[in-house]
Write an enzyme that holds these catalytic residues in place. Sequence first.
Site, short mmCIF file in Angstrom:
data_model
loop_
_atom_site.label_atom_id
_atom_site.label_comp_id
_atom_site.label_asym_id
_atom_site.label_seq_id
_atom_site.Cartn_x
_atom_site.Cartn_y
_atom_site.Cartn_z
N CYS A 290 64.12 39.94 14.18
CA CYS A 290 64.74 39.15 13.12
C CYS A 290 64.74 40.08 11.90
CB CYS A 290 63.91 37.91 12.84
SG CYS A 290 64.33 37.15 11.27
N CYS B 67 64.46 31.27 11.54
CA CYS B 67 65.36 31.20 10.39
C CYS B 67 66.84 31.27 10.78
CB CYS B 67 65.03 32.29 9.37
SG CYS B 67 65.44 33.95 9.96
N TYR C 175 30.11 54.46 48.71
CA TYR C 175 28.99 53.56 48.43
C TYR C 175 28.07 53.34 49.62
CZ TYR C 175 32.52 50.30 50.23
OH TYR C 175 33.49 49.69 50.98
N CYS D 253 67.22 34.44 15.42
CA CYS D 253 65.79 34.22 15.20
C CYS D 253 65.54 32.71 15.35
CB CYS D 253 65.40 34.68 13.82
SG CYS D 253 63.76 34.11 13.35
N GLU E 112 25.26 47.85 41.37
CA GLU E 112 26.35 48.75 40.96
C GLU E 112 27.64 47.96 40.82
OE1 GLU E 112 25.51 50.51 44.85
OE2 GLU E 112 27.66 50.83 45.05
N LYS F 225 30.20 38.00 42.24
CA LYS F 225 31.59 38.08 41.76
C LYS F 225 31.70 37.56 40.33
CE LYS F 225 35.07 38.61 44.09
NZ LYS F 225 35.73 38.38 45.34
N CYS G 233 62.11 35.61 6.34
CA CYS G 233 62.00 34.63 7.44
C CYS G 233 60.60 34.00 7.39
CB CYS G 233 62.22 35.33 8.77
SG CYS G 233 61.69 34.35 10.19
N LYS H 161 31.29 46.54 41.52
CA LYS H 161 32.10 46.35 42.73
C LYS H 161 33.53 46.76 42.37
CE LYS H 161 33.17 42.85 46.20
NZ LYS H 161 34.62 43.01 46.21
N ASP I 21 37.39 47.31 42.52
CA ASP I 21 38.47 46.51 43.08
C ASP I 21 39.58 47.42 43.62
OD1 ASP I 21 39.83 44.32 43.82
OD2 ASP I 21 40.40 43.67 41.81
S1 IVH Z 1 28.90 47.94 49.81
C1 IVH Z 1 28.55 46.19 54.27
N1 IVH Z 1 29.52 48.65 47.40
O1 IVH Z 1 33.86 45.18 48.47
C2 IVH Z 1 29.53 46.34 53.23
N2 IVH Z 1 31.18 47.53 48.65
O2 IVH Z 1 34.15 42.40 49.28
C3 IVH Z 1 28.95 47.22 52.21
N3 IVH Z 1 33.31 47.27 47.47
O3 IVH Z 1 34.33 45.79 51.85
C4 IVH Z 1 29.84 47.28 51.08
N4 IVH Z 1 32.70 48.29 45.63
O4 IVH Z 1 35.33 47.48 50.15
C5 IVH Z 1 29.94 48.06 48.49
N5 IVH Z 1 29.92 49.39 45.24
C6 IVH Z 1 30.34 48.80 46.34
C7 IVH Z 1 31.65 48.29 46.46
C8 IVH Z 1 32.02 47.65 47.64
C9 IVH Z 1 33.69 47.67 46.25
C10 IVH Z 1 34.17 46.54 48.41
C11 IVH Z 1 34.07 47.03 49.81
C12 IVH Z 1 33.73 45.82 50.63
C13 IVH Z 1 34.22 44.72 49.74
C14 IVH Z 1 33.59 43.41 50.05
#
Ligand code: IVH
Length: 680
Positions: free
Chosen positions: A442, A427, A241, A424, A125, A330, A447, A127, A129
């Site tokens: 400009c 020119c 999650y 500018c 899934e 990542k 130009c 991740k 941010d």
């Molecule tokens: S599972 C045991 N699933 O990423 C930890 N984490 O860099 C299980 N995060 O602390 C985490 N999306 O805050 C999980 N789909 C996702 C996530 C996710 C973002 C974050 C989470 C975690 C951090 C680690």
Amino acid sequence: MISGVFMEDIVKEWSELKRAIEYHNYRYYTLDAPEISDAEYDRLFQRMLFLERQYPNLVTFDSPTQRIGAQPQEAFSEVRHRHPMLSLENCFSDEEVKDFDQRVRKLLKKSLKLPDDDSIEYTVEPKIDGLAVELVYAGGRLVTGSTRGDGYVGENITANVKTILSVPLGLDQSKGGRPFPDLLEVRGEIYMEKEAFELFNKSRVMKGETAFANPRNAAAGSVRQLDSKVTAKRPLSMFCYGVGTPKDLDCGTQYELMLTLQRWGLRVNRPHIKLCRKLEEVIEYSREIERQRNVFPYEIDGAVIKVNRIDFQTLLGEKARTPRWALAYKFKPNQETTRIVRIGVQVGRTGALTPVAHLEPVSIGGVTVRRATLHNEQEIMRKDIREGDRVVVQRAGDVIPEVVTAIHSVRDGSERPFLMPKMCPVCGTEAVRRPNEKIIECPNPKCPGRLKEALKHFVSRRSMNIEGLGEKILGQLYERGMVKYPADLYALRLEDIISLEKIEEKSAGNLLGAIEKSKYTTLSKFIYALGIRHVGEHVAQVLAGRYSDVQKIQNATMDELTAIPGIGTEIAGSIVEYFSNSSNREMVQRLLDAGVRFAEPPAQSPVSGKTFVITGTLESMKRYEVEELIVKKGGRVASSVSKSTDFIVTGKSPGSKMEKAAKLGIPVLKEEDLIEILRG
Ligand code: IVH
């Protein structure tokens, strides 16, 4: 044998890393004001892990690798997590994913639990941010919301999480499924959608407040407001999650757990959680998420891979700060830090003068970035960006790289403030500011800077699409006086092109062919190619849909134009202004005289007059090709969903447009369906 001197060096390096990491943790977690990019931080952390793995004696109880994040702020009360909130182990390559799978197999084999057919399922899934939070439900009621803090103790942000609409105040049993337990600790990520972030930042700036550098900082800053009324006004969302102790829940698998949470009313990122039965699928889907990275309405920085079976998760257990059953893949970072060598000014085709930062080259996501836009003078002032500053630079997809923020804390006094020139730079004409606009321009239509940019735009793929006519050749044609205006392109002869430097006869011939081919175009592309201020592809499509030829557009009045849905006074004013200039009208005539022709008005087709919005990645054709086909058949393509959308077309991994379309009850067409209709 390690010599004493050598070990001394290692210890010194480790201590320096420790100090640096602690400092950056503090900047990031406590102040929400990081000084280095995530990628740089990751490198420090990885180096520290590497040293500690090589020399385990280095590890101390307070090594940054032994804990997560920073201490909670004093102003919030503390919440001790019943089970530590772990972090995730990071990896950056397919090889490391394979190694992870091997480790998982080895451990399961040892405990004699690896199934006979050797199969291990994973969920994959995005991740998100944002920032990690825990929600505790007792007897189905939300009783506590807390930040991760140091993984053991976080801040009590209950009042704030209660203001987030996607956080249910009570669990729902009405949708069936298993009964919820007396105590449920749900983990998830709070974040701000990208579009909401932009709007929120704009309104902050208008109020004279400082802008946040990115959605994550905005979300973190919002969640940690002492006054929850402030949080309530912030556009925050949450995805769940996981849970503190999945084995208590009687769900066989991670995937089932997600479905269960969803049935209880908790928000999970269901459409993007994929159950993968093979490791190849895991890698392929992780890459797919990376390809789609910019399409997601929220920022993501990787893919999370989790062993699906909960009993396997329990068996695998955890290390000091990370579980052995999950891995974060990542992505290449799209932000890096570098230094501004100097700030220059670029002239656009409409005359807009844009400040551009010339950078110490930096590789972002595999591409070397040397220049980044600073947008306009106000942005420079607001962000207080100076020549010589260390800055965070962002490059996302096709968008021009931009300077996100300057790192003021590392200034040494040698930085030089930048002032926009009054003239500018190409020119020398005195620059002007349009009323109520941030951009200065400009005003000289002759130009050379403007003319060259206009030519670049005219030949570009989405305009007249003259293949093989890049910036270098165009530059030569301009400098030698062969091409000044777009219409001059159609008067070029083979000898002219051959006379240029570094061009062979064959490619000269190809180029001439491409110029000839470009004459057969569509009205909307032609209108777009003219480069009229505020007339992007969408407006060009609208105009072409409303008028059958250029003359009619040339003669359209303000009233006529503003009566067209989607065209306001600003756009209409710009169109009228453009065509009121006799040299522009002359140029259009010269182009038509040179033989530029538009496709016949499209025959009535099921598509004509209909507005389409496309979401997700299309597989059978490039998106722009499909858009072109729709337009050729008399349809229209819009970039966002509204009441006037007739169909939403979905490719792979559709974005949030789907949700909006569903709310408005707009019919959905699959990619295959659309292609069939278009071909039919
Ligand atoms: S599972 C045991 N699933 O990423 C930890 N984490 O860099 C299980 N995060 O602390 C985490 N999306 O805050 C999980 N789909 C996702 C996530 C996710 C973002 C974050 C989470 C975690 C951090 C680690």
